[in-house]
Motif scaffolding. Structure first.
Motif, PDB file in Angstrom:
ATOM      1  N   VAL A  86      39.334  46.875  33.118  1.00 48.54           N
ATOM      2  CA  VAL A  86      40.657  47.501  33.213  1.00 48.54           C
ATOM      3  C   VAL A  86      41.489  47.078  32.010  1.00 48.54           C
ATOM      4  O   VAL A  86      41.534  45.894  31.650  1.00 48.54           O
ATOM      5  CB  VAL A  86      41.344  47.102  34.530  1.00 48.54           C
ATOM      6  CG1 VAL A  86      42.794  47.577  34.551  1.00 48.54           C
ATOM      7  CG2 VAL A  86      40.582  47.677  35.719  1.00 48.54           C
ATOM      8  N   ILE A  87      42.153  48.041  31.388  1.00 45.49           N
ATOM      9  CA  ILE A  87      42.953  47.748  30.195  1.00 45.49           C
ATOM     10  C   ILE A  87      44.420  48.116  30.374  1.00 45.49           C
ATOM     11  O   ILE A  87      45.232  47.883  29.479  1.00 45.49           O
ATOM     12  CB  ILE A  87      42.380  48.466  28.956  1.00 45.49           C
ATOM     13  CG1 ILE A  87      42.325  49.977  29.181  1.00 45.49           C
ATOM     14  CG2 ILE A  87      40.997  47.928  28.611  1.00 45.49           C
ATOM     15  CD1 ILE A  87      41.904  50.783  27.954  1.00 45.49           C
ATOM     16  N   GLY A  88      44.786  48.694  31.522  1.00 48.62           N
ATOM     17  CA  GLY A  88      46.184  49.038  31.729  1.00 48.62           C
ATOM     18  C   GLY A  88      46.386  49.882  32.972  1.00 48.62           C
ATOM     19  O   GLY A  88      45.443  50.206  33.700  1.00 48.62           O
ATOM     20  N   GLY A 114      42.455  36.720  38.511  1.00 44.68           N
ATOM     21  CA  GLY A 114      42.412  35.327  38.099  1.00 44.68           C
ATOM     22  C   GLY A 114      43.276  35.052  36.889  1.00 44.68           C
ATOM     23  O   GLY A 114      44.229  35.772  36.585  1.00 44.68           O
ATOM     24  N   SER A 115      42.935  33.985  36.185  1.00 41.49           N
ATOM     25  CA  SER A 115      43.699  33.567  35.015  1.00 41.49           C
ATOM     26  C   SER A 115      42.732  33.052  33.963  1.00 41.49           C
ATOM     27  O   SER A 115      41.521  33.010  34.175  1.00 41.49           O
ATOM     28  CB  SER A 115      44.696  32.465  35.395  1.00 41.49           C
ATOM     29  OG  SER A 115      43.998  31.348  35.928  1.00 41.49           O
ATOM     30  N   THR A 263      46.538  39.711  29.070  1.00 41.21           N
ATOM     31  CA  THR A 263      47.533  40.315  28.176  1.00 41.21           C
ATOM     32  C   THR A 263      47.899  41.747  28.577  1.00 41.21           C
ATOM     33  O   THR A 263      49.025  42.190  28.337  1.00 41.21           O
ATOM     34  CB  THR A 263      47.017  40.302  26.731  1.00 41.21           C
ATOM     35  OG1 THR A 263      45.750  40.961  26.682  1.00 41.21           O
ATOM     36  CG2 THR A 263      46.841  38.873  26.234  1.00 41.21           C
ATOM     37  N   TRP A 264      46.972  42.495  29.199  1.00 34.73           N
ATOM     38  CA  TRP A 264      47.267  43.903  29.504  1.00 34.73           C
ATOM     39  C   TRP A 264      48.359  44.047  30.560  1.00 34.73           C
ATOM     40  O   TRP A 264      48.973  45.115  30.665  1.00 34.73           O
ATOM     41  CB  TRP A 264      46.014  44.667  29.910  1.00 34.73           C
ATOM     42  CG  TRP A 264      45.328  44.238  31.172  1.00 34.73           C
ATOM     43  CD1 TRP A 264      44.282  43.380  31.282  1.00 34.73           C
ATOM     44  CD2 TRP A 264      45.614  44.681  32.512  1.00 34.73           C
ATOM     45  NE1 TRP A 264      43.896  43.245  32.600  1.00 34.73           N
ATOM     46  CE2 TRP A 264      44.694  44.043  33.377  1.00 34.73           C
ATOM     47  CE3 TRP A 264      46.556  45.547  33.058  1.00 34.73           C
ATOM     48  CZ2 TRP A 264      44.698  44.239  34.761  1.00 34.73           C
ATOM     49  CZ3 TRP A 264      46.558  45.757  34.443  1.00 34.73           C
ATOM     50  CH2 TRP A 264      45.637  45.104  35.275  1.00 34.73           C
ATOM     51  N   LEU A 265      48.629  42.986  31.300  1.00 38.23           N
ATOM     52  CA  LEU A 265      49.675  43.054  32.314  1.00 38.23           C
ATOM     53  C   LEU A 265      51.050  43.292  31.690  1.00 38.23           C
ATOM     54  O   LEU A 265      51.940  43.859  32.331  1.00 38.23           O
ATOM     55  CB  LEU A 265      49.696  41.769  33.142  1.00 38.23           C
ATOM     56  CG  LEU A 265      48.473  41.503  34.024  1.00 38.23           C
ATOM     57  CD1 LEU A 265      48.588  40.137  34.685  1.00 38.23           C
ATOM     58  CD2 LEU A 265      48.312  42.595  35.075  1.00 38.23           C
ATOM     59  N   GLY A 276      53.745  35.201  32.344  1.00 36.02           N
ATOM     60  CA  GLY A 276      53.065  36.488  32.296  1.00 36.02           C
ATOM     61  C   GLY A 276      52.339  36.876  33.563  1.00 36.02           C
ATOM     62  O   GLY A 276      51.599  37.869  33.574  1.00 36.02           O
ATOM     63  N   PHE A 277      52.542  36.127  34.663  1.00 32.75           N
ATOM     64  CA  PHE A 277      51.899  36.460  35.933  1.00 32.75           C
ATOM     65  C   PHE A 277      52.764  37.436  36.732  1.00 32.75           C
ATOM     66  O   PHE A 277      53.991  37.453  36.600  1.00 32.75           O
ATOM     67  CB  PHE A 277      51.640  35.188  36.741  1.00 32.75           C
ATOM     68  CG  PHE A 277      50.683  34.233  36.069  1.00 32.75           C
ATOM     69  CD1 PHE A 277      49.347  34.556  35.942  1.00 32.75           C
ATOM     70  CD2 PHE A 277      51.124  33.026  35.558  1.00 32.75           C
ATOM     71  CE1 PHE A 277      48.455  33.693  35.323  1.00 32.75           C
ATOM     72  CE2 PHE A 277      50.251  32.157  34.933  1.00 32.75           C
ATOM     73  CZ  PHE A 277      48.915  32.483  34.810  1.00 32.75           C
TER      74      PHE A 277
END
Length: 766
Positions: A86-88, A114-115, A263-265, A276-277
């Motif tokens: 998944v990228i976005g 996850g992280s 990063t995509w989030l 960034g979560f």
């Protein structure tokens, strides 16, 4: 697979295969919601259980004991499993954006990815350190590190950055395993030096003082050097540096520091915390979008910061499953209340562990046995699926839909028209075709660019047409991948004859349902197929679509070949002393029969799907370049059935070395268990062409002679002098299991044409 008799009204998409999502999948498998379909999108089939990874690293557990088979779990639940990245998100269109396939629509979405360590924040860490997270990809990194250390001559220094519970436990597990590996190789285990870097003064800073003292003692006893208040600021080749100027020459650097977010989030528009979560409420619903949920390490609860620990993700699973269900039914959501105190059982490398809970501390071999029992009990929930499947069938009870959904279901399941009334709607087809971009060829005079009643295609001067058609129903719940495999399968006959693919017309059957669900199925399936057709220069010029009980796809393919038949490869043409070459491994039929019975490992199915998705075009060119005298593609009749056709057309005999047959992983196990494809029994009739069936009937590869293949490899006869070069070229093209499986002999009028060798003959050099 998804129940073909059930109309899909709503889609729940699960992004990631973390601890929360495995719980969701199992619960929906045990108690599905009518009209609701699950789709799991994940880059890996095997998802590790973090609680057992240190034990795996230490050598106490095998790989399968610490990994949950997501593909098998999805099959149990009737969920679609998409192996993709998944990228976005496109939240306006309610779509998940993937790297390889068209966007995947959702009605409800959950993210549990996850992280990962924030290696990007430290100069050189991304390039020179081995990150522990994402844990789903840790195994390949750990095995590579293990191999490097075992091959390294002399003293080896390993630095572990991060001294929380994860870093300390991993350090001791690696040390235990590596010392044992060196001892088994007759090398000095004291040649290993471990250094642990803590950014704070204390190790295990979130645990009580007695737990810290226990591990300080163990680390001292094991000779691990602890660097306190030593925040690493730079990593380079063979060296790391701290902010205080300390440097250490290290052969390996393992990174177990504070987790970071994908990063995509950042481009999703979802509210994120400072790290960034995804910010979620106590219901696990995102703050920004009521249709999207998040759980595990990638989620940040409002008003309650939580440690990134697997225990929380596991406990979130039941509430997440229930709230996804309630959200679709528009019922009040449940609140998840994380425990204030939780039990941590931290191992010390060997079969010894320390228990930590608030101010409590205990340690000993009994603690390790306790941890082992708890971990194995957890894993059994996702491994013993056969009895669970029986239980689920007996317990499944319908959940009432609301009035609108009931109306939609009734409409979708109403008596369907036959004939032209079964065609798909023109508006739907127009939308799908507008989203597809098949390759254009100059010899296509009328095609999909300006559709008419039929396509018109020019046959170039000096060329003759080659026609073939193939069609079958889907055997997997991934329409995009099914489209790729169906296209490859249909093209196989063209390439086997040495022809060039020119045009294709599609024959599509889609189960009835809501128009937008049909449209997605059609778009996914044709997008996968067109990608394959485009790669070989074959233009999709038209087709026919209709409703049916199963998703199905086929193609009528036109190919081109010189009209004088120069370069054509036929089934006849094998000559004595030729070598038989097979480009792909066999075993597809038994593996998918086992998968439907929950008896196959997901990674076996992954390999089989990858082989089916591999084009035969490069292989066919290679065979022609190396002087192939005859060729066919191995499909439904199985290897022996297609070989019988070649032998009969060529009027020769052949000798097959069963040892040399290339076989897909797991196929021997599943066929030995008596699990075979429905076509296997019919294919057994080819036994009458065997000269000595008793010679091979006890061989583990023997049943696979009759195993039907989908999008199978090419079987060709190659002159002996060119066979070795041909095999080298095939492997360089990516046909990793291409093999010499036998030789061609003169015909024997007094014996059956095919002779089996249980063991391979010594191969003459060619």
């Amino acid at each position: 697979m998804q129940d073909a008799g059930q109309v899909v009204l709503r889609d729940i998409v699960l992004v990631g295969g973390g601890h929360s999502h495995v719980g969701v999948i199992k619960r929906f498998g045990m108690r599905p919601l009518p009209g609701v379909r699950l789709t799991v999108i994940c880059t890996d089939t095997d998802t590790p259980y973090s609680g057992m990874l240190p034990g795996y690293v230490a050598g106490h557990y095998a790989y399968d004991e610490v990994h949950i088979d997501l593909r098998r779990l999805a099959e149990f639940a009737g969920a679609r499993f998409y192996r993709d990245e998944v990228i976005g998100l496109d939240r306006d269109q309610r779509q998940v954006l993937c790297r390889d396939r068209p966007p995947v629509p959702y009605d409800r979405l959950s993210i549990n990815i996850g992280s990962m360590p924030a290696v990007g924040l430290v100069e050189g860490a991304s390039e020179y350190a081995v990150p522990v997270k994402p844990i789903r990809r840790f195994n390949e990194r750990w095995l590579a590190l293990l191999e490097r250390v075992c091959r390294h001559a002399g003293r080896t220094t390993i630095a572990v950055v991060g001294a929380g519970a994860g870093g300390v436990e991993l350090t001791l597990a690696m040390q235990y395993r590596l010392r044992g590996e060196l001892q088994r190789r007759g090398r000095d285990p004291d040649a290993l030096a471990f250094h642990l870097f803590a950014a704070e003064r204390d190790i295990l800073a979130t645990h009580n003082a007695r737990v810290r003292r226990s591990f300080e003692r163990v680390l001292t006893e094991r000779g691990v050097v602890v660097h306190r208040a030593a925040e690493v600021s730079r990593v380079s080749a063979g060296r790391l540096c701290t902010r205080d100027g300390e440097t250490l020459a290290a052969d390996e650097v393992v990174w177990v520091t504070q987790a970071g977010a994908a990063t995509w989030l950042r481009q999703t528009g979802l509210a994120l915390d400072a790290a960034g979560f995804i910010e979620v409420r106590a219901t696990l619903q995102t703050v920004s979008d009521p249709l999207i949920f998040a759980a595990g390490d990638c989620a940040a609860m409002l008003g309650r910061p939580l440690e990134k620990a697997g225990v929380f993700a596991v406990r979130q699973g039941p509430v997440l499953a229930e709230n996804l269900r309630r959200s679709l039914l528009e019922r009040p959501l449940r609140v998840w209340r994380p425990q204030r105190r939780w039990l941590a059982l931290i191992s010390t490398g060997g079969r010894y562990a320390v228990a930590s809970r608030a101010g409590m501390h205990a340690e000993g071999a009994w603690v390790w046995r306790w941890k082992d029992w708890l971990d194995r009990r957890f894993m059994a929930r996702f491994g013993d699926l056969l009895p669970m499947a029986d239980q689920a069938r007996s317990q499944r009870a319908p959940v009432p839909l609301d009035e609108n959904e009931a109306l939609q279901a009734t409409s979708a399941l109403a008596m369907r028209c036959g004939g032209c009334g079964a065609k798909l709607g023109g508006t739907l087809l127009s939308r799908v075709l507008a989203a597809l971009h098949p390759i254009e060829r100059a010899d296509v005079l009328i095609g999909l660019r300006a559709p008419d009643d039929a396509a018109i295609v020019r046959v170039p001067p000096g060329k003759a047409l080659v026609h073939t058609v193939d069609f079958f129903r889907s055997f997997i719940d991934d329409p995009w991948l099914f489209g790729r495999i169906a296209a490859n399968h249909a093209l196989g006959d063209i390439f086997a004859m040495g022809a060039e693919a020119q045009t294709a017309t599609a024959i599509v059957t889609v189960p009835p349902g809501l128009e937008r669900k049909i449209e997605d199925n059609l778009l996914q399936m044709l997008s996968g197929a067109i990608a394959v057709l485009d790669d070989v220069g074959c233009a999709l010029v038209g087709g026919h679509s209709g409703e049916g009980s199963d998703l199905a796809l086929g193609f009528a393919i036109n190919g081109l070949i010189d009209e004088n038949l120069a370069g054509v490869l036929r089934k006849g043409g094998m000559r004595p002393d030729d070598v038989l070459v097979l480009t792909k491994a066999i075993g597809v039929g038994t593996l998918f029969a086992a998968h439907a019975r929950l008896r196959a490992r997901g990674r076996w199915i992954d390999q089989a799907l990858a082989v089916m998705a591999q084009s035969n075009a490069p292989g066919a060119r290679c065979l022609r370049e190396h002087g192939a005298t005859a060729c066919t593609d191995v499909t439904g009749f199985g290897l022996l059935g297609h070989l019988v056709e070649m032998v009969g057309s060529s009027r020769v005999s052949v000798e097959i070395a069963l040892d040399d047959l290339p076989v897909l992983d797991g196929a021997v196990e599943t066929s030995a268990a008596g699990i075979v494809s429905s076509l296997h029994v019919a294919n057994l009739r080819a036994r009458r062409y065997l000269r000595n069936p008793e010679q091979g009937s006890g061989h583990p590869h023997y049943p696979l002679l009759f195993d039907p293949q989908t999008a199978g490899g090419l079987l060709a006869s190659i002159p002996l002098a060119r066979a070795d070069a041909c095999l080298r070229a095939l492997r360089a093209l990516g046909y990793d299991k291409a093999a010499r499986i036998g030789r061609v002999l003169p015909a024997d009028e007094h014996a059956e044409p095919i002779c089996l060798l249980a063991q391979a003959r010594a191969k003459p050099s060619g």
